[in-house]
Design a protein around this motif. Sequence first.
Motif, PDB file in Angstrom:
ATOM      1  N   ILE A 195       0.947  -1.249  -0.120  1.00 19.59           N
ATOM      2  CA  ILE A 195       0.014   0.020  -0.013  1.00 19.59           C
ATOM      3  C   ILE A 195       0.866   0.972   0.118  1.00 19.59           C
ATOM      4  N   LYS A 196       0.672   2.156  -0.827  1.00 19.28           N
ATOM      5  CA  LYS A 196       1.487   3.240  -1.240  1.00 19.28           C
ATOM      6  C   LYS A 196       0.915   4.345   0.007  1.00 19.28           C
ATOM      7  N   GLN A 197       1.971   4.880   0.595  1.00 19.88           N
ATOM      8  CA  GLN A 197       1.518   5.887   1.735  1.00 19.88           C
ATOM      9  C   GLN A 197       1.267   7.232   1.211  1.00 19.88           C
ATOM     10  N   LYS A 198       0.204   7.865   1.329  1.00 21.98           N
ATOM     11  CA  LYS A 198      -0.040   9.425   0.964  1.00 21.98           C
ATOM     12  C   LYS A 198       0.066  10.001   2.236  1.00 21.98           C
ATOM     13  N   PRO A 199       0.040  11.433   1.992  1.00 17.69           N
ATOM     14  CA  PRO A 199       0.038  12.043   2.917  1.00 17.69           C
ATOM     15  C   PRO A 199      -1.541  12.693   3.110  1.00 17.69           C
ATOM     16  N   LEU A 200      -1.883  12.793   4.457  1.00 15.78           N
ATOM     17  CA  LEU A 200      -3.349  13.234   4.752  1.00 15.78           C
ATOM     18  C   LEU A 200      -3.565  14.573   3.895  1.00 15.78           C
ATOM     19  N   ILE A 201      -4.832  14.711   3.603  1.00 14.19           N
ATOM     20  CA  ILE A 201      -5.033  16.080   2.876  1.00 14.19           C
ATOM     21  C   ILE A 201      -5.863  16.877   4.022  1.00 14.19           C
ATOM     22  N   ARG A 202      -5.434  17.964   4.520  1.00 19.95           N
ATOM     23  CA  ARG A 202      -6.237  19.005   5.249  1.00 19.95           C
ATOM     24  C   ARG A 202      -7.393  19.755   4.646  1.00 19.95           C
ATOM     25  N   VAL A 203      -8.569  19.445   5.208  1.00 16.22           N
ATOM     26  CA  VAL A 203      -9.858  20.074   4.826  1.00 16.22           C
ATOM     27  C   VAL A 203     -10.256  21.170   6.065  1.00 16.22           C
ATOM     28  N   VAL A 204     -10.461  22.433   5.290  1.00 14.75           N
ATOM     29  CA  VAL A 204     -10.835  23.361   6.417  1.00 14.75           C
ATOM     30  C   VAL A 204     -12.030  23.977   6.218  1.00 14.75           C
ATOM     31  N   VAL A 205     -13.008  24.318   6.995  1.00 20.68           N
ATOM     32  CA  VAL A 205     -14.384  24.673   6.711  1.00 20.68           C
ATOM     33  C   VAL A 205     -14.256  25.601   8.156  1.00 20.68           C
ATOM     34  N   GLU A 206     -15.060  26.685   7.770  1.00 22.44           N
ATOM     35  CA  GLU A 206     -15.319  27.704   8.998  1.00 22.44           C
ATOM     36  C   GLU A 206     -16.774  28.018   8.903  1.00 22.44           C
ATOM     37  N   GLY A 207     -17.156  28.171  10.315  1.00 22.20           N
ATOM     38  CA  GLY A 207     -18.709  28.543  10.285  1.00 22.20           C
ATOM     39  C   GLY A 207     -18.929  29.905  11.074  1.00 22.20           C
ATOM     40  N   ASN A 208     -19.554  31.029  10.529  1.00 23.03           N
ATOM     41  CA  ASN A 208     -20.234  31.987  11.305  1.00 23.03           C
ATOM     42  C   ASN A 208     -21.320  31.840  11.620  1.00 23.03           C
ATOM     43  N   CYS A 209     -21.832  31.877  13.042  1.00 29.11           N
ATOM     44  CA  CYS A 209     -22.933  31.650  13.524  1.00 29.11           C
ATOM     45  C   CYS A 209     -23.899  32.825  14.011  1.00 29.11           C
ATOM     46  N   PRO A 210     -24.558  33.389  12.987  1.00 30.44           N
ATOM     47  CA  PRO A 210     -25.146  34.664  13.366  1.00 30.44           C
ATOM     48  C   PRO A 210     -26.480  34.353  14.306  1.00 30.44           C
ATOM     49  N   THR A 211     -27.056  33.233  14.362  1.00 25.96           N
ATOM     50  CA  THR A 211     -28.236  32.970  15.096  1.00 25.96           C
ATOM     51  C   THR A 211     -28.149  31.275  15.480  1.00 25.96           C
ATOM     52  N   MET A 212     -28.949  31.092  16.524  1.00 26.37           N
ATOM     53  CA  MET A 212     -28.924  29.664  17.019  1.00 26.37           C
ATOM     54  C   MET A 212     -29.189  28.741  15.831  1.00 26.37           C
ATOM     55  N   SER A 213     -29.764  29.012  14.889  1.00 23.56           N
ATOM     56  CA  SER A 213     -29.917  27.946  13.703  1.00 23.56           C
ATOM     57  C   SER A 213     -29.363  28.311  12.259  1.00 23.56           C
ATOM     58  N   LEU A 214     -28.969  29.597  12.289  1.00 19.19           N
ATOM     59  CA  LEU A 214     -28.203  29.886  10.894  1.00 19.19           C
ATOM     60  C   LEU A 214     -26.738  29.764  11.136  1.00 19.19           C
ATOM     61  N   THR A 215     -26.057  28.888  10.179  1.00 21.14           N
ATOM     62  CA  THR A 215     -24.721  28.908   9.995  1.00 21.14           C
ATOM     63  C   THR A 215     -24.227  29.347   8.589  1.00 21.14           C
ATOM     64  N   GLU A 216     -23.250  30.300   8.548  1.00 23.22           N
ATOM     65  CA  GLU A 216     -22.876  30.626   7.334  1.00 23.22           C
ATOM     66  C   GLU A 216     -21.423  29.815   7.084  1.00 23.22           C
ATOM     67  N   ILE A 217     -21.240  28.902   6.162  1.00 24.38           N
ATOM     68  CA  ILE A 217     -20.297  28.293   6.046  1.00 24.38           C
ATOM     69  C   ILE A 217     -19.178  28.618   4.688  1.00 24.38           C
ATOM     70  N   ARG A 218     -17.941  28.848   5.212  1.00 24.10           N
ATOM     71  CA  ARG A 218     -16.737  29.192   4.273  1.00 24.10           C
ATOM     72  C   ARG A 218     -15.873  28.123   3.977  1.00 24.10           C
ATOM     73  N   THR A 219     -15.377  27.894   3.010  1.00 25.53           N
ATOM     74  CA  THR A 219     -14.334  26.812   2.553  1.00 25.53           C
ATOM     75  C   THR A 219     -13.671  26.992   1.135  1.00 25.53           C
ATOM     76  N   ARG A 220     -12.464  27.302   1.136  1.00 27.87           N
ATOM     77  CA  ARG A 220     -11.648  27.631  -0.088  1.00 27.87           C
ATOM     78  C   ARG A 220     -12.549  28.750  -1.014  1.00 27.87           C
ATOM     79  N   GLY A 221     -12.861  29.540  -0.524  1.00 30.10           N
ATOM     80  CA  GLY A 221     -13.265  30.757  -1.142  1.00 30.10           C
ATOM     81  C   GLY A 221     -14.890  30.578  -1.708  1.00 30.10           C
ATOM     82  N   HIS A 222     -15.391  29.496  -1.029  1.00 27.73           N
ATOM     83  CA  HIS A 222     -16.658  29.284  -1.441  1.00 27.73           C
ATOM     84  C   HIS A 222     -17.541  29.440  -0.125  1.00 27.73           C
ATOM     85  N   ALA A 223     -18.988  29.805  -0.284  1.00 28.10           N
ATOM     86  CA  ALA A 223     -19.744  29.968   0.959  1.00 28.10           C
ATOM     87  C   ALA A 223     -21.164  29.386   0.631  1.00 28.10           C
TER      88      ALA A 223
END
Length: 158
Positions: free
Chosen positions: A3-31
Amino acid sequence: MKIKQKPLIRVVVEGNCPTMSLTEIRTRGHAFVVDEPPYRHGTDVGPTPLETMLGALVACTNVIARRIAHERNLNLRFRKIGCEGMLDHRGIDAEADVPVPFPDIRLTLEAETDASEADLASLKDALEQRCPMSVILRNAGSRISTDWHIVPAKDATS
């Protein structure tokens, strides 16, 4: 087999939470937004977290199946992928210990292909092994059934 070893790929997602139910997600320039319907204190401006998860299963199924087909020089195109999850809401409502929130998930895949039955069966097996969302959900205890509706590629224009 080595089995060929490959490095793990870092996946980053950030959430802004303006209300208790609404989450605004951003990742790689997408929202995108994730929200709840009004009866669950949301504003219904986006899908719920669980709808988003099932949507990720649909998208992952498309991407990985098409990738496998490409690797095998098979013609495969999805007309539509449907997904239905049966949610046991008792755990969310603190009414019962629910080890698997989605005990059953059904995918309905409408596809065009010129693959033989043997090639398609092999692709289906590989898809179950390689689709990260499917692997995560199955390992969590969800049963995922798939119902494939195939149209031969040469008949696809009709």
